[in-house]
Design an enzyme around this catalytic site. Sequence first.
Site, PDB file in Angstrom:
ATOM      1  N   CYS A 101     -20.325  45.121  60.548  1.00 51.69           N
ATOM      2  CA  CYS A 101     -18.931  45.197  60.098  1.00 51.69           C
ATOM      3  C   CYS A 101     -17.981  45.028  61.287  1.00 51.69           C
ATOM      4  O   CYS A 101     -16.999  44.286  61.212  1.00 51.69           O
ATOM      5  CB  CYS A 101     -18.673  46.520  59.392  1.00 51.69           C
ATOM      6  SG  CYS A 101     -17.016  46.659  58.670  1.00 51.69           S
ATOM      7  N   CYS A 199     -21.046  53.017  54.061  1.00 51.93           N
ATOM      8  CA  CYS A 199     -19.834  53.106  53.247  1.00 51.93           C
ATOM      9  C   CYS A 199     -20.001  52.503  51.861  1.00 51.93           C
ATOM     10  O   CYS A 199     -19.381  52.972  50.905  1.00 51.93           O
ATOM     11  CB  CYS A 199     -18.668  52.447  53.972  1.00 51.93           C
ATOM     12  SG  CYS A 199     -18.827  50.667  54.199  1.00 51.93           S
TER      13      CYS A 199
END
Length: 391
Positions: A101, A199
């Site tokens: 990410c 997440c």
Amino acid sequence: MRVLAAMSGGVDSAVAAARAVDAGHDVVGVHLALSRMPGTLRTGSRGCCTIEDSMDARRVCDALGIPFYVWDFSERFKEDVVDNFIDEYSQGRTPNPCMRCNEKIKFAALLEKAVALGFDAVCTGHYAKVIEDAEGNRELHRAADWAKDQSYVLGVLTHEQLKHSMFPLAETPTKAEVRAEAEERGFSVAKKPDSHDICFIPDGNTRGWLEERIDLEEGDIKDTSGEVLGTHRGARAFTVGQRKGLSIGRPAADGKPRFVLEIRPKTNEVVVGPKEMLAVDEIRGIRESWAGLPISEIQAFDASDPGLGDSSASFDVMAQVRAHADPVPATAHVNIGEVDGETAREIVIRLGEPLKGVAPGQTVVLYQGTRVLGQATINRAYSLSRPDVVS
């Protein structure tokens, strides 16, 4: 400077944006929508990209008097982070989605768009430090608060990306001070829990999530001698070092727990053994990148136009394989060799102290002192003194 503040909706990015404003920069806040179906509310410290998070980010920007936008990066996030996570597990590796990410979204897609729009830097709430050397080249270093240091997950940043990176929390002694500052500023996120875990798997059940997305077939669980101990529901959902979920049904001869030592996706086998067999003293990494300019040993090696069998000079490092793990002393060199049947670069890292539970797919980050040199994806990890596990 024109600064784009990446606003997650948490306390760290809120205070980082506030400090950028205090420093006199022209700041604009942006929240990244990374999910096409965001939840309405967070569940404690789990989840991300919820409507609540974007609203929290907006309230902070309103309090600071700066513009606020939401940018939809959900398609890039799915392709570069979520799909990569699935693909890595399907090949028997254990990926780090936070690294991907930061590499692909926050400091590639976001930074590229920010620079294209005329911003000079992207500001985030990471605990890390950028220092300029005597020639003005930027280096990535650990934050002042080692307990919160996040330089490991930023090890993927390149020399060009560091030129446009801003980390206002670099010198903050503790997280408690950040929360106290947020409360003094009247930010509603002052006591908001930190996010943790993956997440996009908010319930924390990684195996269950993978079972819905990877074709899993029953296969054998073997010990190090090759004896079949039981069966599993799919090798690709395991990770090296795992203890729970084996369901072998009978204890080891010495009564000690067994751990996953190896995953063999081609034969759909899981190899297990005692904890001490998890220890490795050599790591080989691929797809390396350097945070800032490479050190002299690598620059000299690259300038020599290396070919198959060539190696760089060895250099001393501290090697870290998890975000909050202790680094261990090691020596490293870059080698041009045969990797998975093809000619490729690999970093060979000889550890001064053994590490346990190191899995292919994880990231090894190399340090010299507080400086982050760079990172590589672990391709192999093994003990030089241990006989090969029987196939």
